[in-house]
Design an enzyme around this catalytic site. Structure first.
Site, PDB file in Angstrom:
ATOM      1  N   ARG A 235       0.948 -55.658 -65.395  1.00  0.00           N
ATOM      2  CA  ARG A 235       0.851 -56.670 -64.453  1.00  0.00           C
ATOM      3  C   ARG A 235      -0.205 -55.879 -63.292  1.00  0.00           C
ATOM      4  O   ARG A 235       0.254 -55.185 -62.340  1.00  0.00           O
ATOM      5  CB  ARG A 235       2.299 -56.765 -63.746  1.00  0.00           C
ATOM      6  CG  ARG A 235       3.415 -56.990 -64.551  1.00  0.00           C
ATOM      7  CD  ARG A 235       4.606 -57.228 -64.098  1.00  0.00           C
ATOM      8  NE  ARG A 235       5.166 -56.299 -63.165  1.00  0.00           N
ATOM      9  CZ  ARG A 235       6.124 -55.137 -63.810  1.00  0.00           C
ATOM     10  NH1 ARG A 235       6.435 -55.280 -64.974  1.00  0.00           N
ATOM     11  NH2 ARG A 235       6.285 -54.277 -62.935  1.00  0.00           N
ATOM     12  N   TYR A 280      -5.821 -60.120 -21.780  1.00  0.00           N
ATOM     13  CA  TYR A 280      -4.730 -59.973 -21.328  1.00  0.00           C
ATOM     14  C   TYR A 280      -4.034 -58.562 -20.730  1.00  0.00           C
ATOM     15  O   TYR A 280      -4.382 -57.723 -21.619  1.00  0.00           O
ATOM     16  CB  TYR A 280      -3.580 -60.607 -22.352  1.00  0.00           C
ATOM     17  CG  TYR A 280      -3.607 -62.005 -22.341  1.00  0.00           C
ATOM     18  CD1 TYR A 280      -3.331 -62.968 -21.511  1.00  0.00           C
ATOM     19  CD2 TYR A 280      -3.940 -62.784 -23.683  1.00  0.00           C
ATOM     20  CE1 TYR A 280      -3.455 -64.348 -21.776  1.00  0.00           C
ATOM     21  CE2 TYR A 280      -4.083 -64.065 -23.873  1.00  0.00           C
ATOM     22  CZ  TYR A 280      -3.541 -64.913 -22.994  1.00  0.00           C
ATOM     23  OH  TYR A 280      -3.778 -66.058 -23.089  1.00  0.00           O
ATOM     24  N   CYS A 327      -6.307 -62.119 -28.565  1.00  0.00           N
ATOM     25  CA  CYS A 327      -5.436 -62.985 -28.219  1.00  0.00           C
ATOM     26  C   CYS A 327      -5.131 -63.943 -29.684  1.00  0.00           C
ATOM     27  O   CYS A 327      -5.343 -63.723 -30.555  1.00  0.00           O
ATOM     28  CB  CYS A 327      -6.137 -63.910 -27.268  1.00  0.00           C
ATOM     29  SG  CYS A 327      -7.059 -63.272 -25.909  1.00  0.00           S
ATOM     30  N   ASP A 329      -6.299 -66.641 -30.445  1.00  0.00           N
ATOM     31  CA  ASP A 329      -7.260 -67.574 -31.168  1.00  0.00           C
ATOM     32  C   ASP A 329      -8.687 -67.107 -30.766  1.00  0.00           C
ATOM     33  O   ASP A 329      -9.798 -67.458 -31.308  1.00  0.00           O
ATOM     34  CB  ASP A 329      -7.595 -68.945 -30.331  1.00  0.00           C
ATOM     35  CG  ASP A 329      -5.924 -69.622 -30.184  1.00  0.00           C
ATOM     36  OD1 ASP A 329      -5.419 -69.768 -31.404  1.00  0.00           O
ATOM     37  OD2 ASP A 329      -5.432 -69.791 -29.228  1.00  0.00           O
TER      38      ASP A 329
END
Length: 402
Positions: A235, A280, A327, A329
């Site tokens: 596999r 931030y 952040c 985005d």
């Protein structure tokens, strides 16, 4: 649509999937296993984030490919709906609501519970009343040391196998186990699991007198380093995508080519003064005048927040460190040392730019994830672009048509 027009529409971010690399990885792994051993391509979790359907279509014609493995009935159904005809094995527990559909579609199921045997048999009876005469094809899962799912390789497990052979409407096609530590340098644990499995298989043969057609235990690490565990099937999971099972496996046995690259674009460039905080919490504060750029991808796309202040990208073939927190985005990078960076420039997050390369393993180590998780977590709002022969074959929205 022209390739440049396709890429223009995907400037925010896109993942490029090299189907030639996927095929190459399968063929290189095949060279490292026994000639008669067939392969299963593990494409669960949407092909580890790479796209299950396009990859299945690329590989299905390979003569040495037995079929595909997924984790859920829904993943199996997606492949059947896309026209994939080779065998599909659901590796985990399959819930009863899907049994009739799975039997009809000849999807193999991992079985390790008595109630599953009974319910599959009942599902077959219901189908027969509708004029559909098919058996449930199963692969019995044996727990030799993973402690996840599977019957134990003992007297009770033997009784389960005997029951499976005697249950109406059941066809025991395969039996398998899974290595827990084959990706470690010390292979003693995996070799012990293999020995336990082989001894149990001999007991099954003596007890039932029946030949189980497919026996399998090797995962990606086993394919690379445990030739004695080839059996009837192996596999191929993470190695299918050109990624390594761990840092401890040898990388000189099979050549693997990473199949996924990740790209974005510089959308804003600015100068900041000494003492200016970035992102931030101002976890990064400029110690001098700097030139920084904004990249429009973030943890909402699956790009790890754990790369805050420690990751990097490639711009103009040079490494640009991530400044401050990633952040949802967007994130910011330091381009002070890279001349001429402008809005619209390509950013390579995973892949090659010039002589530099960023690998998924490297970013996984930096972010506290590992490469499996990193690949699976690249989000659905990141479009996939599939390339073959150096040209775009399709994009995610049209890949069902190729």
């Amino acid at each position: 649509m022209k390739e440049e027009d396709i890429i223009y529409r995907l400037k925010r971010v896109y993942a490029e999937i090299n189907l030639d690399a996927v095929r190459c990885n399968m063929e290189n792994m095949k060279k490292n296993i026994a000639p008669k051993t067939e392969m299963i391509a593990v494409i669960k979790a949407d092909g580890y984030g790479h796209g299950a359907v396009p990859i299945a279509r690329e590989l299905e014609a390979l003569a040495f490919l037995y079929g595909f493995a997924v984790a859920t009935a829904e993943e199996a159904e997606q492949l059947r709906n896309a026209g994939i005809t080779k065998p599909i094995l659901v590796l985990g527990y399959t819930f009863p609501y899907s049994y009739e559909k799975m039997i009809q579609e000849e999807v193999r199921m991992a079985v390790f519970r008595y109630d599953t045997l009974n319910e599959l048999s009942d599902a077959g009876i219901r189908l027969a009343k509708k004029g559909i005469f098919k058996k449930a094809k199963i692969h019995i899962k044996v727990d030799t040391g993973m402690s996840r799912i599977g019957v134990r390789p003992d007297e009770e497990g033997l009784c389960f196998v005997e029951k499976a052979f005697k249950t109406d409407g059941i066809e025991v096609e395969g039996i398998f186990t899974h290595f827990a530590r084959a990706d470690e340098a010390d292979k003693s644990s995996a070799e012990n699991q293999l020995s336990v499995f082989e001894q149990f298989l001999e007991r099954v043969r003596e007890s039932t007198g029946s030949k189980i057609f497919y026996k399998h235990c090797s995962n990606s690490a086993g394919i690379l380093e445990l030739s004695k565990a080839n059996m009837d099937l192996v596999r191929a999971g993470i190695t299918l995508y050109g990624l390594w099972p761990s840092s401890q496996v040898r990388k000189d046995i099979v050549k693997l080519v990473p199949a996924l690259s990740l790209y974005s674009t510089v959308v804003y460039v600015k100068e900041i003064e000494a003492g200016t905080g970035v992102s931030y919490g101002s976890t990064f504060v400029a110690g001098e005048k700097m030139r920084i750029a904004t990249v429009p991808i973030g943890y909402g796309d699956g790009y790890p927040r754990g790369l805050s202040g420690k990751g990097f990208v490639l711009v103009h073939g040079q490494r640009a460190p991530i400044l401050g927190r990633v952040c949802m985005d967007q994130f910011m990078i330091d381009v002070t040392h890279i001349p001429g960076v402008a809005q619209g420039d390509m950013v390579t997050l995973i892949g090659c730019d010039g002589k530099e390369q960023i690998t998924m393993e490297e970013l996984g180590d930096l972010s506290g994830r590992f490469n499996y998780e990193f690949a699976c977590d690249i989000g659905k709002r990141v479009p996939r672009v599939y390339k073959k022969g150096g040209k775009i074959l399709c994009t995610e929205e049209c890949c069902q048509d190729f």
